[in-house]
Enzyme design. Structure first.
Site, PDB file in Angstrom:
ATOM      1  N   ARG G  90       0.832  -1.214   0.000  1.00 20.07           N
ATOM      2  CA  ARG G  90       0.000   0.000   0.000  1.00 20.07           C
ATOM      3  C   ARG G  90       0.864   1.261   0.000  1.00 20.07           C
ATOM      4  NH1 ARG G  90      -2.385  -3.960  -0.823  1.00 20.07           N
ATOM      5  NH2 ARG G  90      -4.533  -4.480  -0.340  1.00 20.07           N
ATOM      6  N   GLU G  93       2.168   1.734  -3.411  1.00 21.74           N
ATOM      7  CA  GLU G  93       1.076   2.262  -4.244  1.00 21.74           C
ATOM      8  C   GLU G  93       0.911   3.768  -4.040  1.00 21.74           C
ATOM      9  OE1 GLU G  93      -2.603  -0.236  -4.879  1.00 21.74           O
ATOM     10  OE2 GLU G  93      -3.461   1.365  -3.696  1.00 21.74           O
ATOM     11  N   SER G 116      15.041  14.963   1.754  1.00 25.74           N
ATOM     12  CA  SER G 116      16.067  13.961   2.041  1.00 25.74           C
ATOM     13  C   SER G 116      15.458  12.718   2.691  1.00 25.74           C
ATOM     14  CB  SER G 116      17.112  14.552   2.989  1.00 25.74           C
ATOM     15  OG  SER G 116      18.081  13.575   3.311  1.00 25.74           O
TER      16      SER G 116
END
Lengths: 149, 149, 149, 149, 149, 149, 149, 149, 149, 149
Positions: G90, G93, G116
């Site tokens: 997830r 995604e 960063s």
């Protein structure tokens, strides 16, 4: 300069075939070759001898320049490492499942070597069967022995 | 608890075959099946019916437990998406070059569908030829039509 | 049952060679074959005829069983699709850069076909050159014409 | 501003060659270079010196601007990590099967280093053979030793 | 027969270094080479000349056999096509972002060719800077011009 | 609405540069920046401050709109995971061979952290050498320490 | 010589934690660091300062040598380019769907640069919600501006 | 029939935004949504409710048809498995390094389950910091427990 | 410290099942769960509640420690991006062929969102059919709507 | 010759559907087929019988030629090995997590074989549920037993 490409010829063949209501079997018979080889050469996966190229171009009413392109040695490209179309995938699967078996039996029957995919022919036939007709695919390739030097 | 695995059985078969100087053709004949299927099942790419598993285990002098493992439904795995062994690669190449042709001719002869790789059989034979003997591979699979609902 | 594998034989060859301070050229001369083929067969990328396998096993003081394994038809596997070792990568790069050129010139000189990688031999030599010595690689493979049927 | 690209030049060369019925050998002779290098540079895999670019453009009747583009340093790109065309794949296969052997023999003959693919030349010839003519490929590259510092 | 491998030697070096509380700079100074090359050869990415291998083995108290293995030409393998470690990935990213720029400037300054990665050296230094110290990496490789033939 | 894209600007820069016979060094001097950064920004791998974008557009005679696009933050994309061009590949190879070494020495000199590829600069110079001139590449990036919280 | 590896230390930590019925929150509190960093360092994805390594080793009853290994700079490796575990996928995604958005807003708020991932911290909290509790993830990374030179 | 596509709408939004000198924050405020969601929906990664689509189309002076397309459920596609842009890659890297940690802490705080990427929101803020301003990313997703049945 | 792993538990379950001649249906009934979930949890693809873990361990005669491991939240890993086993591949193929259709119909029936794979259950049944029995797979997952914020 | 392609037909269907405000359910009812099959055939993932193709073309006011193209056997292609769209990915994830379970239960209920993806049908329904409505997907495929020969 002309801009006709091998892809153009393939597209012209497909359109002419659809418009004339032809089949690959019929086209193959017209030019005196097998259906497997005829389709393959029409799709740009094999080169045609000059007489076959001329016969195909005449039969489908394509421009003469197409006959020249059909004789060129095509670069054989397939874009999907693993084919997605179910009809083609099943053959990939057969190679995966039975590849080691094909190798073992070729070695047992011939010695250390392979079946050529170049000096090769293949045909497809429909076999009637009461439990459901079957697709029969016959491949024949020259045995090539590994060299030792 | 036992630790025998399917891989152990495959290794035992290969060793027993080498030590007894057997061939796949010979083993296949002993258990009354084809060489293609026999090799494939021995390598863990097909499951064996109980009687064939017992016959194989007896013929090769393997432990009885091996017969149970030979009957289990194996997970068919191949690790190389594109096979590197030249003998197997040539079959992959044939699928790449002639896959679209096989699809077109199956559709022309049968309609929209595929050749099954499950209800399937195959055999390999050596065909004598004065220009060099040839490998003949015959595949037969049930035609399956796409469903429309 | 024995557990000696092809990998074991390769490891034994490498160790015996290091301990005896041999070279591939020397080993090849001993068994009467070329260095390229000898190294390749020793690494499990080619099968050895029985007499050569016996000669190698004798020369290196390996167990007799190793001679049997050296005669088996090996499954040729390479794990890196693109080799990382700089010495090997350069040859991959040559195929990438000059592959279409090799294809075009083979077609021009022979017709539609390929150079066999099976009925094939190769040798490597050192060529003195005042600007820096050069590696010369010579490959020779039988021309195979595509079949039309 | 001009829109002519390196791809345009390649296409113009191929069309002019087809229309004039030329061969790569013939074109190479005309510009005084080898066929391998000539094809490679024409396809955009090598840069041409000014005089060779002008000679090629003149011989094929291309626009002068093409000569400028032929002198630019091309970005060498190949899109198929593993080539599918059988004629090119066989060379990839040779690198897979014999790459470790080439490395071992180069190290044995020269020391720790590689064969350059830059300071490199290659030629292809047809060798007559009663069992079937053979393709001979000769590669020559400068030996480069690894630096230690 | 011995079973010591190149991986064993690398592991022994790392353990000896940790136990003795050494640094790569210190080890490099002891054997009279640069830290970059010393670490690289110790990790199996470069071969050592005999005297350096002996010096390293003596300095770290390793078995003499290790000195022989350190002199062999290693097969350079990296397993991650795209490195995941952030410290190494940044260098991969620099090649992606600035690769075409390096190519363009090398061509502008030298002509059509490349920087060798074989006849090559590199060093790493720490540069003090009030806004934060900086890592300086200097690479130097011989220019190699493409051959035309 | 305008249809000018970042790719259009890159193409216009390359054409203007070729037609005016400029070099990257010269263009860089004109706008008062380094050649590496100038090429990189011109190719769409870095964004330009407004004054530099205006200076470049003026120097090459491009439309004013191009200056706006040169100031936008580009998405940095490279399409080949492993670059095929030999000149760029050699840098990829250096990262593969020496990446772990760069990491080890950065850790030894600075502690647990990395060299930034963002707060970063690089230059390329030609170093004369009687054995063959050398390409010198100098990279400088800010050291960044890992945070612990 | 010792054979303890970083993987051994991770395994010892997990086993000690399970046997003592501890939580990551609890362990983190014991050593005075955040749960995210503590878990990450325990898993070999971050290096520990000496005092924290000692505290962890003491708290879990591990051998002192483990404290040395926990301080070494680990090579961060993840083996699945695209994670399969649903909980981790997830987040992959989210990067795919919202990555361009994160980039656009960082550029809008800061200028041309990045967040960063080294000078970085993160925490995870549970937020009660009548429609179902929510996972809250907060990341904070230093803004780094691209250099122009 | 109309030929307007979702890609056309995205291009029109970007052009209108550039020409009007707008920011994502400003556009988001105009339509009463968050900047993250607004950018994401404008780029075709989320569908817009009818009123928001109309508000956006009106604010930017786009054709009404665009409002219909903005309401369609888009297929979310990203073409680079591993993003190359450094700003986006850093988030991919965070998932690689801290993914197992996020999983472990979610399990510790909630039980066996995941954070939803669908019932999800995110925002990005700039946090002033004397050592350099920081990017803060806050994600919130509903906890979803695995079902057992 | 214990060395029992989740893989050990899976192996113990499979061996105990084979030796006792059990079926997944029977085991599922014994612990009062569905066969799909029971097999999945036994294989390490789902975590078990404490009572179910205890019931399973008792039923199969496994050591008590196994019950603890069965309750841990497993990392779900599959190693083949595209499954090779024909029985599993067919489901992958269904997702490829019908995935866009599932998406379109979910959007038509529910709005912009997805079917959860977490709040999810599935069952498999055999349906008698005179033309050949059929496999019926029923999946049920909670609809999750995309958030807009 | 005509240039209408299967992609043209798909685009025409989608536009006509949007302009007429139709749903897939409605279109399916009009032609007397299921919504799943209708969408799939409209998208070029299934071939239509002649009467259904004509009915669709008439209902949407498409040119007659489209009916011919809808009857051709399409090559089923999906370009993303792992789908990125979250709605489709969840089904891929289900195959990854539950694929071995589906295989085990099919083998337990039927024997050694598979569920056909060709002689196959599927439907999607909305199931009301107080905790949130659920998506129900029902698949039915003919069981195919492996052949033994």
């Amino acid at each position: 300069m002309t801009a006709m490409t091998r892809e153009d010829v393939t597209a012209q063949i497909l359109t002419a075939k659809r418009q004339a209501g032809l089949t690959w079997e019929g086209i193959a018979e017209t030019i005196g070759m097998s259906p497997v080889w005829t389709h393959s050469a029409a799709m740009g996966m094999n080169a045609m001898p000059a007489d076959k190229a001329t016969a195909l171009v005449t039969a489908l009413g394509l421009p003469q320049e197409a006959a020249l392109l059909l004789q060129e040695s095509p670069t054989k490209v397939w874009e999907q490492t693993i084919p997605t179309d179910p009809c083609i995938y099943r053959f990939y699967e057969i190679v995966g499942v039975y590849g080691p078996t094909l190798k073992a039996l070729i070695h047992e029957k011939f010695g250390d070597g392979i079946m050529s995919a170049i000096d090769f022919d293949m045909n497809v036939t429909r076999v009637e069967n009461p439990k459901g007709d079957r697709v029969k695919v016959e491949m024949s390739g020259k045995y090539l022995a590994y060299n030792a030097w």
